[in-house]
Each structure stands twice: as C-alpha cells, then as structure tokens.
Design a protein around this motif. Sequence first.
Motif, PDB file in Angstrom:
ATOM      1  N   GLY A 171     -37.584 -35.867  35.367  1.00  0.00           N
ATOM      2  CA  GLY A 171     -37.409 -34.869  34.319  1.00  0.00           C
ATOM      3  C   GLY A 171     -37.190 -33.467  34.842  1.00  0.00           C
ATOM      4  O   GLY A 171     -37.103 -32.527  34.067  1.00  0.00           O
ATOM      5  N   SER A 172     -37.089 -33.320  36.154  1.00  0.00           N
ATOM      6  CA  SER A 172     -36.922 -31.995  36.733  1.00  0.00           C
ATOM      7  C   SER A 172     -35.531 -31.466  36.460  1.00  0.00           C
ATOM      8  O   SER A 172     -34.583 -32.224  36.290  1.00  0.00           O
ATOM      9  N   PRO A 173     -35.339 -30.148  36.403  1.00  0.00           N
ATOM     10  CA  PRO A 173     -34.018 -29.579  36.152  1.00  0.00           C
ATOM     11  C   PRO A 173     -32.968 -30.050  37.141  1.00  0.00           C
ATOM     12  O   PRO A 173     -31.838 -30.291  36.778  1.00  0.00           O
ATOM     13  N   THR A 174     -33.359 -30.211  38.404  1.00  0.00           N
ATOM     14  CA  THR A 174     -32.369 -30.634  39.400  1.00  0.00           C
ATOM     15  C   THR A 174     -31.784 -31.991  39.046  1.00  0.00           C
ATOM     16  O   THR A 174     -30.579 -32.200  39.091  1.00  0.00           O
ATOM     17  N   THR A 175     -32.654 -32.922  38.662  1.00  0.00           N
ATOM     18  CA  THR A 175     -32.174 -34.253  38.317  1.00  0.00           C
ATOM     19  C   THR A 175     -31.379 -34.235  37.023  1.00  0.00           C
ATOM     20  O   THR A 175     -30.356 -34.903  36.899  1.00  0.00           O
ATOM     21  N   LYS A 176     -31.835 -33.454  36.044  1.00  0.00           N
ATOM     22  CA  LYS A 176     -31.114 -33.396  34.774  1.00  0.00           C
ATOM     23  C   LYS A 176     -29.697 -32.898  34.968  1.00  0.00           C
ATOM     24  O   LYS A 176     -28.757 -33.347  34.315  1.00  0.00           O
ATOM     25  N   GLU A 177     -29.521 -31.938  35.826  1.00  0.00           N
ATOM     26  CA  GLU A 177     -28.190 -31.405  36.064  1.00  0.00           C
ATOM     27  C   GLU A 177     -27.251 -32.460  36.625  1.00  0.00           C
ATOM     28  O   GLU A 177     -26.033 -32.386  36.447  1.00  0.00           O
ATOM     29  N   LEU A 178     -27.817 -33.435  37.307  1.00  0.00           N
ATOM     30  CA  LEU A 178     -26.987 -34.454  37.934  1.00  0.00           C
ATOM     31  C   LEU A 178     -26.601 -35.563  36.982  1.00  0.00           C
ATOM     32  O   LEU A 178     -25.689 -36.336  37.251  1.00  0.00           O
ATOM     33  N   LYS A 179     -27.315 -35.682  35.877  1.00  0.00           N
ATOM     34  CA  LYS A 179     -27.041 -36.774  34.956  1.00  0.00           C
ATOM     35  C   LYS A 179     -25.763 -36.491  34.165  1.00  0.00           C
ATOM     36  O   LYS A 179     -25.585 -35.425  33.604  1.00  0.00           O
ATOM     37  N   LYS A 180     -24.888 -37.462  34.102  1.00  0.00           N
ATOM     38  CA  LYS A 180     -23.649 -37.322  33.358  1.00  0.00           C
ATOM     39  C   LYS A 180     -23.532 -38.467  32.367  1.00  0.00           C
ATOM     40  O   LYS A 180     -23.820 -39.607  32.693  1.00  0.00           O
ATOM     41  N   VAL A 181     -23.084 -38.138  31.173  1.00  0.00           N
ATOM     42  CA  VAL A 181     -22.882 -39.167  30.168  1.00  0.00           C
ATOM     43  C   VAL A 181     -21.450 -39.662  30.293  1.00  0.00           C
ATOM     44  O   VAL A 181     -20.507 -38.894  30.177  1.00  0.00           O
ATOM     45  N   THR A 182     -21.303 -40.940  30.569  1.00  0.00           N
ATOM     46  CA  THR A 182     -19.981 -41.535  30.720  1.00  0.00           C
ATOM     47  C   THR A 182     -19.684 -42.387  29.507  1.00  0.00           C
ATOM     48  O   THR A 182     -20.411 -43.323  29.203  1.00  0.00           O
ATOM     49  N   LYS A 183     -18.597 -42.056  28.801  1.00  0.00           N
ATOM     50  CA  LYS A 183     -18.218 -42.827  27.621  1.00  0.00           C
ATOM     51  C   LYS A 183     -17.395 -44.033  28.043  1.00  0.00           C
ATOM     52  O   LYS A 183     -16.483 -43.914  28.852  1.00  0.00           O
ATOM     53  N   PRO A 184     -17.682 -45.208  27.481  1.00  0.00           N
ATOM     54  CA  PRO A 184     -16.883 -46.389  27.811  1.00  0.00           C
ATOM     55  C   PRO A 184     -15.445 -46.238  27.313  1.00  0.00           C
ATOM     56  O   PRO A 184     -15.189 -45.575  26.296  1.00  0.00           O
ATOM     57  N   GLU A 185     -14.528 -46.843  28.039  1.00  0.00           N
ATOM     58  CA  GLU A 185     -13.137 -46.887  27.601  1.00  0.00           C
ATOM     59  C   GLU A 185     -13.007 -47.810  26.389  1.00  0.00           C
ATOM     60  O   GLU A 185     -13.904 -48.601  26.097  1.00  0.00           O
ATOM     61  N   ALA A 186     -11.876 -47.714  25.703  1.00  0.00           N
ATOM     62  CA  ALA A 186     -11.610 -48.623  24.586  1.00  0.00           C
ATOM     63  C   ALA A 186     -11.079 -49.953  25.129  1.00  0.00           C
ATOM     64  O   ALA A 186     -10.340 -49.987  26.120  1.00  0.00           O
ATOM     65  N   ALA A 187     -11.480 -51.052  24.497  1.00  0.00           N
ATOM     66  CA  ALA A 187     -10.956 -52.371  24.877  1.00  0.00           C
ATOM     67  C   ALA A 187      -9.496 -52.480  24.446  1.00  0.00           C
ATOM     68  O   ALA A 187      -9.065 -51.851  23.474  1.00  0.00           O
ATOM     69  N   ARG A 188      -8.743 -53.305  25.168  1.00  0.00           N
ATOM     70  CA  ARG A 188      -7.307 -53.399  24.912  1.00  0.00           C
ATOM     71  C   ARG A 188      -6.885 -54.647  24.147  1.00  0.00           C
ATOM     72  O   ARG A 188      -5.730 -54.787  23.762  1.00  0.00           O
ATOM     73  N   ALA A 189      -7.808 -55.575  23.967  1.00  0.00           N
ATOM     74  CA  ALA A 189      -7.423 -56.833  23.309  1.00  0.00           C
ATOM     75  C   ALA A 189      -8.572 -57.343  22.449  1.00  0.00           C
ATOM     76  O   ALA A 189      -9.725 -56.925  22.608  1.00  0.00           O
ATOM     77  N   PHE A 190      -8.224 -58.249  21.538  1.00  0.00           N
ATOM     78  CA  PHE A 190      -9.227 -58.863  20.667  1.00  0.00           C
ATOM     79  C   PHE A 190      -8.932 -60.350  20.541  1.00  0.00           C
ATOM     80  O   PHE A 190      -7.781 -60.775  20.399  1.00  0.00           O
ATOM     81  N   GLY A 191      -9.977 -61.149  20.603  1.00  0.00           N
ATOM     82  CA  GLY A 191      -9.851 -62.585  20.384  1.00  0.00           C
ATOM     83  C   GLY A 191     -11.092 -63.091  19.686  1.00  0.00           C
ATOM     84  O   GLY A 191     -12.211 -62.921  20.188  1.00  0.00           O
ATOM     85  N   LYS A 192     -10.904 -63.666  18.520  1.00  0.00           N
ATOM     86  CA  LYS A 192     -12.056 -64.113  17.736  1.00  0.00           C
ATOM     87  C   LYS A 192     -12.918 -65.100  18.512  1.00  0.00           C
ATOM     88  O   LYS A 192     -14.152 -65.104  18.405  1.00  0.00           O
ATOM     89  N   SER A 193     -12.278 -65.915  19.346  1.00  0.00           N
ATOM     90  CA  SER A 193     -13.014 -66.929  20.103  1.00  0.00           C
ATOM     91  C   SER A 193     -13.925 -66.306  21.165  1.00  0.00           C
ATOM     92  O   SER A 193     -14.838 -66.955  21.670  1.00  0.00           O
ATOM     93  N   MET A 194     -13.680 -65.053  21.515  1.00  0.00           N
ATOM     94  CA  MET A 194     -14.488 -64.389  22.538  1.00  0.00           C
ATOM     95  C   MET A 194     -15.801 -63.845  21.966  1.00  0.00           C
ATOM     96  O   MET A 194     -16.723 -63.532  22.713  1.00  0.00           O
ATOM     97  N   ALA A 195     -15.871 -63.713  20.664  1.00  0.00           N
ATOM     98  CA  ALA A 195     -17.070 -63.154  20.047  1.00  0.00           C
ATOM     99  C   ALA A 195     -18.252 -64.101  20.220  1.00  0.00           C
ATOM    100  O   ALA A 195     -18.106 -65.324  20.203  1.00  0.00           O
ATOM    101  N   GLY A 196     -19.412 -63.538  20.412  1.00  0.00           N
ATOM    102  CA  GLY A 196     -20.606 -64.359  20.537  1.00  0.00           C
ATOM    103  C   GLY A 196     -21.664 -63.725  21.410  1.00  0.00           C
ATOM    104  O   GLY A 196     -21.540 -62.573  21.850  1.00  0.00           O
ATOM    105  N   THR A 197     -22.699 -64.492  21.673  1.00  0.00           N
ATOM    106  CA  THR A 197     -23.806 -64.053  22.517  1.00  0.00           C
ATOM    107  C   THR A 197     -23.663 -64.673  23.898  1.00  0.00           C
ATOM    108  O   THR A 197     -23.382 -65.870  24.033  1.00  0.00           O
ATOM    109  N   TYR A 198     -23.847 -63.859  24.929  1.00  0.00           N
ATOM    110  CA  TYR A 198     -23.701 -64.308  26.307  1.00  0.00           C
ATOM    111  C   TYR A 198     -24.960 -63.970  27.096  1.00  0.00           C
ATOM    112  O   TYR A 198     -25.744 -63.097  26.713  1.00  0.00           O
ATOM    113  N   LYS A 199     -25.122 -64.667  28.226  1.00  0.00           N
ATOM    114  CA  LYS A 199     -26.229 -64.409  29.138  1.00  0.00           C
ATOM    115  C   LYS A 199     -25.657 -64.143  30.523  1.00  0.00           C
ATOM    116  O   LYS A 199     -24.737 -64.834  30.971  1.00  0.00           O
TER     117      LYS A 199
END
Length: 270
Positions: A177-205
């Motif tokens: 929680g120190s200022p030095t560490t906070k300054e280093l943290k960057k929020v990275t947004k995920p890219e958008a997916a390029r394809a969709f397939g209904k068969s791919m939907a589900g729960t995975y392990k």
Amino acid sequence: MSVIVGSARLNENGKITGGIPGDQTGREVGTQAWYMHTKGWIVLRAKTPAVREAIAYAMAAACNNNHIGYCQSHRTGATLAAQPHGYDPAKITTDVETDCSELVRLCCLYAGIKVPSFNTGSEKNVLLNTGMFTAHEDGAHCNSSDRLLRGDILVTRTKGHTVVVLSDGSAAAQEKGSPTTKELKKVTKPEAARAFGKSMAGTYKTISALHLRAGAGKNKASLAVLPKGTIVHCYGYYTVTDGTRWLYVQASVHEANKTGFCSGNYLEKE
C-alpha cells in the motif's frame, strides 16, 4: 513466520559443476528460510502483482520438481526442457540441470518477460532493462525480510547468488500500500475478442497454472496467474492467434471478477 526463498544452489556433491542430471538430494534446487547473504542483497521487484505471482509460481514449481538439478556447465537444460510447455518448470519430465541465475531467468520467461541469458553479475542490469522491474537497494528492503513480497528477486550486490521470495514479509501489507508501489500499478484493459461461437460458451477449468492475459497471445500483458483447477466462464467470445484459440473468459481472482484471455490449450470444458 520466516520468509521462504527458493533457488538453485549446488549439486549433490556440494559443487557448482558435475554430478548427475536431476536433483539427487532434494536440495540441489529447493527452498529455505530467508537469510542475509555475506555479499548483501539487492531486491528486484516486478512492477505488477501478476508478474510477481508468476515468477513465484515458477520457482516453487522448480523447487518441487526433482527432475531439475544443479550444474553450471549444463545450466540451460531446464530452460530448454520447459520451453515447449510455456516455460512451466512443473512440466519438465526428464532429468536436467540449471543454476541459480538461469533458473531465475526461466521464472521470468514463464512470467512472459523475454530476457537473454545472464549471470548474477549482470542480472540487475538485464532485468531493469526490460522496464518490468524496479530495484531496491536501501537497508529497509535489503537487510531484513520484513518488506519483501512474494515474487521478489534477490541478487547479491557482487557476483554470487540469486533467489526468489516465495512468501510475504511481515510488513508486506504496508509495502503493497506504499506510494512507491501504488505508482507502479497500472490498470490494463483487455482487448476486444474478434470472434464468437455459441459452442464455445460454457464453464471451463484450468488444467495447469495459467495466465489471464489482456489479449490473445503469450506476448500480451498478464493480468493474473490462475492456479490449476480454477473455474472460468466463457460466453462464446474468442480470438485465434498463431493457430491457438484464446477464450475471452471471466474468473474470480482474490475475490474479484476479472476478464481476459486464456489459451484454450490449457482449458478443459466442464
């Protein structure tokens, strides 16, 4: 409780070269309580928690794999054996060798940091040149284990030895929680997916420890490392990169929901 570090140390004969491939004693590559090296330590800290966790996972996996032994003359053996498996030391199934700095390099490669070969004399500069690390050389970080974080890399101030920290120090909560560490943290947004397939939907392990990345590809930023057996959810969206299908998934990480991409090669549909 003592802070634990992991490293490659010496072969079964207590020497730096020779011996039989693989860990003959269970101590050639292993863990021990933090100690103050006679040459002193420098702390090299990855700027993002996900990278630190990946480095720590890889070192712990190497310490738990008795196929990995110590020999400076054959130091690249473990790295070459792990390369086809995303540099995961847990996947090495043949008897090979490494040394302290090459094993740290393997941990960095597993974390997605492409680094050339180095030794303990050049390690600090090589890692800092990646832009992924900061160095702490003050007494508060280097003369005590209190402020160490899991995934920190320690290297001696002159050529000697290097280890990875596997557990947090007693002041880790303050350190994170120190200022030095906070300054280093960057929020990275995920890219958008390029394809969709209904068969791919589900729960995975996850079938092994797996990076949740900001995009489809091993060169994309790691948002978290999901332990083996983690449940993730895909709603059918994905991206294909270099012939590999990367699923856009949601996972619970430290009680918070995160979204990103996981390689379909390491996911098993429930």
